[in-house]
Scaffold this active site. Structure first.
Site, PDB file in Angstrom:
ATOM      1  N   ARG A  55      43.468  49.547  37.043  1.00  0.00           N
ATOM      2  CA  ARG A  55      44.870  49.952  37.247  1.00  0.00           C
ATOM      3  C   ARG A  55      45.666  49.791  35.959  1.00  0.00           C
ATOM      4  O   ARG A  55      46.399  50.698  35.541  1.00  0.00           O
ATOM      5  CB  ARG A  55      45.499  49.106  38.368  1.00  0.00           C
ATOM      6  CG  ARG A  55      47.015  49.293  38.518  1.00  0.00           C
ATOM      7  CD  ARG A  55      47.605  48.253  39.447  1.00  0.00           C
ATOM      8  NE  ARG A  55      47.404  46.896  38.955  1.00  0.00           N
ATOM      9  CZ  ARG A  55      48.185  46.307  38.042  1.00  0.00           C
ATOM     10  NH1 ARG A  55      49.196  46.952  37.517  1.00  0.00           N
ATOM     11  NH2 ARG A  55      47.934  45.067  37.669  1.00  0.00           N
ATOM     12  N   ARG A  56      45.529  48.621  35.322  1.00  0.00           N
ATOM     13  CA  ARG A  56      46.252  48.395  34.070  1.00  0.00           C
ATOM     14  C   ARG A  56      45.753  49.332  32.975  1.00  0.00           C
ATOM     15  O   ARG A  56      46.538  49.909  32.225  1.00  0.00           O
ATOM     16  CB  ARG A  56      46.096  46.932  33.643  1.00  0.00           C
ATOM     17  CG  ARG A  56      46.871  45.957  34.511  1.00  0.00           C
ATOM     18  CD  ARG A  56      46.538  44.514  34.178  1.00  0.00           C
ATOM     19  NE  ARG A  56      47.322  43.595  34.998  1.00  0.00           N
ATOM     20  CZ  ARG A  56      46.896  42.403  35.423  1.00  0.00           C
ATOM     21  NH1 ARG A  56      45.674  41.996  35.094  1.00  0.00           N
ATOM     22  NH2 ARG A  56      47.671  41.640  36.151  1.00  0.00           N
ATOM     23  N   ARG A  74      37.442  39.508  31.239  1.00  0.00           N
ATOM     24  CA  ARG A  74      37.478  38.657  32.423  1.00  0.00           C
ATOM     25  C   ARG A  74      37.734  37.232  31.967  1.00  0.00           C
ATOM     26  O   ARG A  74      37.682  36.916  30.789  1.00  0.00           O
ATOM     27  CB  ARG A  74      36.132  38.711  33.166  1.00  0.00           C
ATOM     28  CG  ARG A  74      35.868  39.968  33.981  1.00  0.00           C
ATOM     29  CD  ARG A  74      36.634  40.040  35.288  1.00  0.00           C
ATOM     30  NE  ARG A  74      36.503  38.846  36.092  1.00  0.00           N
ATOM     31  CZ  ARG A  74      35.504  38.589  36.936  1.00  0.00           C
ATOM     32  NH1 ARG A  74      34.498  39.444  37.038  1.00  0.00           N
ATOM     33  NH2 ARG A  74      35.485  37.493  37.662  1.00  0.00           N
ATOM     34  N   GLY A  75      37.971  36.345  32.921  1.00  0.00           N
ATOM     35  CA  GLY A  75      38.139  34.936  32.603  1.00  0.00           C
ATOM     36  C   GLY A  75      39.500  34.427  33.026  1.00  0.00           C
ATOM     37  O   GLY A  75      40.365  35.171  33.489  1.00  0.00           O
ATOM     38  N   ASN A  76      39.694  33.110  32.893  1.00  0.00           N
ATOM     39  CA  ASN A  76      40.975  32.524  33.255  1.00  0.00           C
ATOM     40  C   ASN A  76      42.032  32.866  32.205  1.00  0.00           C
ATOM     41  O   ASN A  76      41.748  33.492  31.183  1.00  0.00           O
ATOM     42  CB  ASN A  76      40.839  31.009  33.451  1.00  0.00           C
ATOM     43  CG  ASN A  76      40.335  30.309  32.195  1.00  0.00           C
ATOM     44  OD1 ASN A  76      40.645  30.699  31.077  1.00  0.00           O
ATOM     45  ND2 ASN A  76      39.562  29.240  32.369  1.00  0.00           N
ATOM     46  N   VAL A  77      43.259  32.454  32.469  1.00  0.00           N
ATOM     47  CA  VAL A  77      44.361  32.817  31.580  1.00  0.00           C
ATOM     48  C   VAL A  77      44.129  32.275  30.173  1.00  0.00           C
ATOM     49  O   VAL A  77      44.350  32.983  29.178  1.00  0.00           O
ATOM     50  CB  VAL A  77      45.701  32.304  32.151  1.00  0.00           C
ATOM     51  CG1 VAL A  77      46.829  32.518  31.143  1.00  0.00           C
ATOM     52  CG2 VAL A  77      46.027  33.024  33.459  1.00  0.00           C
ATOM     53  N   LYS A 130      47.247  39.655  46.261  1.00  0.00           N
ATOM     54  CA  LYS A 130      46.637  40.902  45.798  1.00  0.00           C
ATOM     55  C   LYS A 130      45.113  40.883  45.928  1.00  0.00           C
ATOM     56  O   LYS A 130      44.477  41.935  45.905  1.00  0.00           O
ATOM     57  CB  LYS A 130      47.029  41.193  44.356  1.00  0.00           C
ATOM     58  CG  LYS A 130      46.460  40.252  43.317  1.00  0.00           C
ATOM     59  CD  LYS A 130      46.943  40.612  41.925  1.00  0.00           C
ATOM     60  CE  LYS A 130      46.381  39.678  40.865  1.00  0.00           C
ATOM     61  NZ  LYS A 130      44.920  39.739  40.750  1.00  0.00           N
ATOM     62  N   ASP A 131      44.504  39.685  46.072  1.00  0.00           N
ATOM     63  CA  ASP A 131      43.046  39.590  46.211  1.00  0.00           C
ATOM     64  C   ASP A 131      42.567  39.811  47.641  1.00  0.00           C
ATOM     65  O   ASP A 131      41.368  39.965  47.871  1.00  0.00           O
ATOM     66  CB  ASP A 131      42.556  38.214  45.739  1.00  0.00           C
ATOM     67  CG  ASP A 131      42.746  38.001  44.248  1.00  0.00           C
ATOM     68  OD1 ASP A 131      42.783  39.002  43.501  1.00  0.00           O
ATOM     69  OD2 ASP A 131      42.856  36.833  43.825  1.00  0.00           O
ATOM     70  N   THR A 146      41.306  31.710  28.641  1.00  0.00           N
ATOM     71  CA  THR A 146      40.276  32.507  27.989  1.00  0.00           C
ATOM     72  C   THR A 146      40.830  33.837  27.512  1.00  0.00           C
ATOM     73  O   THR A 146      40.578  34.274  26.375  1.00  0.00           O
ATOM     74  CB  THR A 146      39.105  32.753  28.956  1.00  0.00           C
ATOM     75  OG1 THR A 146      38.536  31.498  29.329  1.00  0.00           O
ATOM     76  CG2 THR A 146      38.033  33.624  28.311  1.00  0.00           C
ATOM     77  N   ARG A 147      41.602  34.497  28.368  1.00  0.00           N
ATOM     78  CA  ARG A 147      42.117  35.818  28.011  1.00  0.00           C
ATOM     79  C   ARG A 147      43.154  35.746  26.893  1.00  0.00           C
ATOM     80  O   ARG A 147      43.097  36.523  25.938  1.00  0.00           O
ATOM     81  CB  ARG A 147      42.693  36.496  29.265  1.00  0.00           C
ATOM     82  CG  ARG A 147      41.606  37.008  30.205  1.00  0.00           C
ATOM     83  CD  ARG A 147      42.170  37.687  31.420  1.00  0.00           C
ATOM     84  NE  ARG A 147      42.650  36.733  32.413  1.00  0.00           N
ATOM     85  CZ  ARG A 147      43.327  37.054  33.492  1.00  0.00           C
ATOM     86  NH1 ARG A 147      43.649  38.321  33.717  1.00  0.00           N
ATOM     87  NH2 ARG A 147      43.701  36.134  34.358  1.00  0.00           N
ATOM     88  N   ARG A 196      40.790  28.314  45.282  1.00  0.00           N
ATOM     89  CA  ARG A 196      39.837  28.474  44.191  1.00  0.00           C
ATOM     90  C   ARG A 196      40.063  27.355  43.185  1.00  0.00           C
ATOM     91  O   ARG A 196      41.121  26.728  43.146  1.00  0.00           O
ATOM     92  CB  ARG A 196      40.028  29.831  43.525  1.00  0.00           C
ATOM     93  CG  ARG A 196      39.651  31.010  44.394  1.00  0.00           C
ATOM     94  CD  ARG A 196      40.096  32.327  43.735  1.00  0.00           C
ATOM     95  NE  ARG A 196      39.548  32.466  42.393  1.00  0.00           N
ATOM     96  CZ  ARG A 196      40.060  33.267  41.454  1.00  0.00           C
ATOM     97  NH1 ARG A 196      41.164  33.958  41.700  1.00  0.00           N
ATOM     98  NH2 ARG A 196      39.485  33.352  40.264  1.00  0.00           N
ATOM     99  N   SER A 249      40.141  27.582  39.815  1.00  0.00           N
ATOM    100  CA  SER A 249      40.742  27.924  38.533  1.00  0.00           C
ATOM    101  C   SER A 249      42.069  27.186  38.359  1.00  0.00           C
ATOM    102  O   SER A 249      42.718  26.783  39.332  1.00  0.00           O
ATOM    103  CB  SER A 249      40.971  29.431  38.428  1.00  0.00           C
ATOM    104  OG  SER A 249      42.063  29.837  39.229  1.00  0.00           O
ATOM    105  N   CYS A 305      41.289  46.685  45.991  1.00  0.00           N
ATOM    106  CA  CYS A 305      42.193  46.040  45.050  1.00  0.00           C
ATOM    107  C   CYS A 305      41.795  46.276  43.598  1.00  0.00           C
ATOM    108  O   CYS A 305      42.542  45.939  42.687  1.00  0.00           O
ATOM    109  CB  CYS A 305      42.278  44.540  45.333  1.00  0.00           C
ATOM    110  SG  CYS A 305      40.717  43.650  45.101  1.00  0.00           S
ATOM    111  N   SER A 326      41.269  45.138  34.556  1.00  0.00           N
ATOM    112  CA  SER A 326      41.851  45.907  35.658  1.00  0.00           C
ATOM    113  C   SER A 326      41.864  47.393  35.331  1.00  0.00           C
ATOM    114  O   SER A 326      42.462  47.809  34.331  1.00  0.00           O
ATOM    115  CB  SER A 326      43.291  45.424  35.922  1.00  0.00           C
ATOM    116  OG  SER A 326      44.025  46.369  36.669  1.00  0.00           O
ATOM    117  N   THR A 358      41.715  44.092  29.170  1.00  0.00           N
ATOM    118  CA  THR A 358      42.067  43.945  30.581  1.00  0.00           C
ATOM    119  C   THR A 358      40.821  44.210  31.422  1.00  0.00           C
ATOM    120  O   THR A 358      39.989  45.048  31.074  1.00  0.00           O
ATOM    121  CB  THR A 358      43.184  44.910  31.025  1.00  0.00           C
ATOM    122  OG1 THR A 358      43.401  44.769  32.445  1.00  0.00           O
ATOM    123  CG2 THR A 358      42.842  46.361  30.737  1.00  0.00           C
TER     124      THR A 358
END
Length: 318
Positions: free
Chosen positions: A137-138, A155-158, A89-90, A160-161, A20, A22, A252, A135, A133
Site C-alpha cells: 500500500r505504501r 521488515r523488522g521492528n521500528v 489493522k492486523d 531496525t527500520r 506480541r 515486540s 491487510c 507495505s 517499506t
C-alpha cells in the site's frame, strides 16, 4: 493517542493481557494495562510470539492477513490469557468464532510518517532515492507521486527500520506515525504524509481489545470492565474502513488505503483508494452517512469502487 479512560469495575483475579513481544506491541499493551490498573485491576502482560514475528520474508509470502493474530487468538480461546491487545489493522475482517472486539480505544494519528536522512521530505528526496517499506500500500502510493523512487523491501521492528536510514543505506523509510508516537520517537519523522498523498491502512492507528465473546456479553465478567475503554467514534470509523476492505475482498497486505472520521453532527465520512502495485492506476472514492450506518457506508463505497474497475485492479494485486 488520547488517554484511555479507567474502568469503574474490576475482576476479582489477575487479568492476563496477551500481546506480541515486540517493543511497540508491548508499549501498546501497556497503555491498556495502565488504564485497567488505574481502575483497580491487577494486570499481567503475557508475551506471545506470532508467525508474523518469526517470518523474515514479505508478509504476503507468510500468509498476509492474520499472521500477527492467530497465536494470540489461540491462547485466548484455550484460556491461557483473558484479553488481547491487537494493532487493529492486523485483524482479519472475518469475524472470529467465540471472540469479540470488546473495545476500540481512542485512535491515534492514522497518518504515515516519512523518516529520511538529512531532514528530507518526500518532495525533495533526490531522484532515484531509495525508500524502504514492507507495505505494498505504501509502495504503490509512493510511486503514484514519485515514480522515480527505488522502493526497497523492509521488515523488522521500528528500531531496525529506522536504523536502516543513512548515507550508506536507505534514503528514507515510511512507518506509521502512531507507532513512532507510542514509542516516544515521533520527533524522528521528517514529514507526516498528508491524506491527499497517502491514505493509511484500514484501522491504522487504532487498537483492538479482544476477549472471549461470553466474557463480553451482558453479565459477562469483562463487559463492564472493558466498556469504558471503548471510543464510539473510533470504533465506527474503523468499522467503516474494515467493511470497505471486506467488500473489496482484500487483505491487510493489499494496496488499499482508507480513512474515516466522525464529525460533530455524528456523520461519518469515508475516503478510500485502490492503487496498482506500480502506482500508475488509482481508483478513488468517498462516501458519507450516519455514524450508525458505519458498516453500510463501507460496503457501499466498496461496491462503487468495484463498479469503477477496482475488481480488475484487485485481480492484478492478487
Amino acid at each position: 493517542m488520547s488517554p484511555i479512560s479507567a474502568p469503574a469495575a474490576r475482576p476479582t483475579s489477575v487479568l492476563r493481557l496477551g500481546t506480541r513481544r515486540s517493543v511497540l506491541a508491548m508499549a501498546q499493551a501497556t497503555l491498556v494495562a495502565d488504564a485497567l490498573r488505574a481502575g483497580g485491576s491487577t494486570v499481567e502482560l503475557v508475551g506471545v510470539t506470532t508467525e508474523g514475528d518469526r517470518s523474515t520474508g514479505p508478509l504476503v509470502e507468510s500468509g498476509g492477513t492474520g499472521v500477527f493474530v492467530t497465536q494470540l487468538r489461540a491462547h485466548l480461546l484455550d484460556g491461557g490469557i483473558d484479553i488481547v491487545v491487537h494493532s487493529l489493522k492486523d485483524l482479519p475482517t472475518q469475524t472470529a468464532a467465540d471472540l469479540e472486539v470488546a473495545a476500540v480505544p481512542p485512535r491515534a494519528d492514522a497518518r504515515d510518517a516519512l523518516v529520511a536522512r538529512d531532514g528530507l521530505t518526500l518532495s525533495n528526496l533526490p531522484p532515484g532515492a531509495s525508500v524502504g517499506t514492507g507495505s505494498s500500500r505504501r509502495a504503490a502510493q509512493l510511486l503514484a507521486v514519485r515514480p522515480d523512487l527505488e522502493i526497497q523491501p523492509l521488515r523488522g521492528n521500528v528500531d531496525t527500520r529506522v536504523g536502516r536510514v543513512g548515507p550508506d543505506a536507505l534514503d528514507a523509510i515510511v512507518v506509521a506515525a502512531a507507532g513512532l508516537a507510542r514509542l516516544g520517537r515521533l520527533d524522528e519523522a521528517t514529514q507526516l504524509l498528508s491524506l491527499d498523498v497517502m491514505l493509511p491502512a484500514p484501522g491504522q492507528g487504532a487498537l483492538a481489545i479482544e476477549c472471549r465473546a461470553a466474557d463480553a456479553e451482558p453479565g459477562g465478567r469483562l463487559r463492564d470492565l472493558l466498556a469504558p475503554l471503548n471510543d464510539p467514534s473510533s470504533r465506527a470509523a474503523v468499522l467503516a474502513e474494515r467493511a470497505l476492505l471486506a467488500g473489496l475482498e482484500a487483505g491487510c497486505t493489499a494496496p488499499v488505503g482508507a480513512f474515516a472520521e466522525v464529525d460533530e453532527a455524528l456523520n461519518l465520512h469515508l475516503v478510500a483508494v485502490v492503487v496498482s502495485v506500480d502506482g500508475v492506476t488509482a481508483i478513488r472514492g468517498s462516501a458519507q452517512g450516519a455514524v450508525t450506518d458505519a458498516e453500510g457506508i463501507g460496503r457501499r463505497l466498496a461496491a462503487d469502487l468495484l463498479t469503477r474497475g477496482a475488481g480488475a485492479l484487485m485481480g492484478t494485486i492478487r
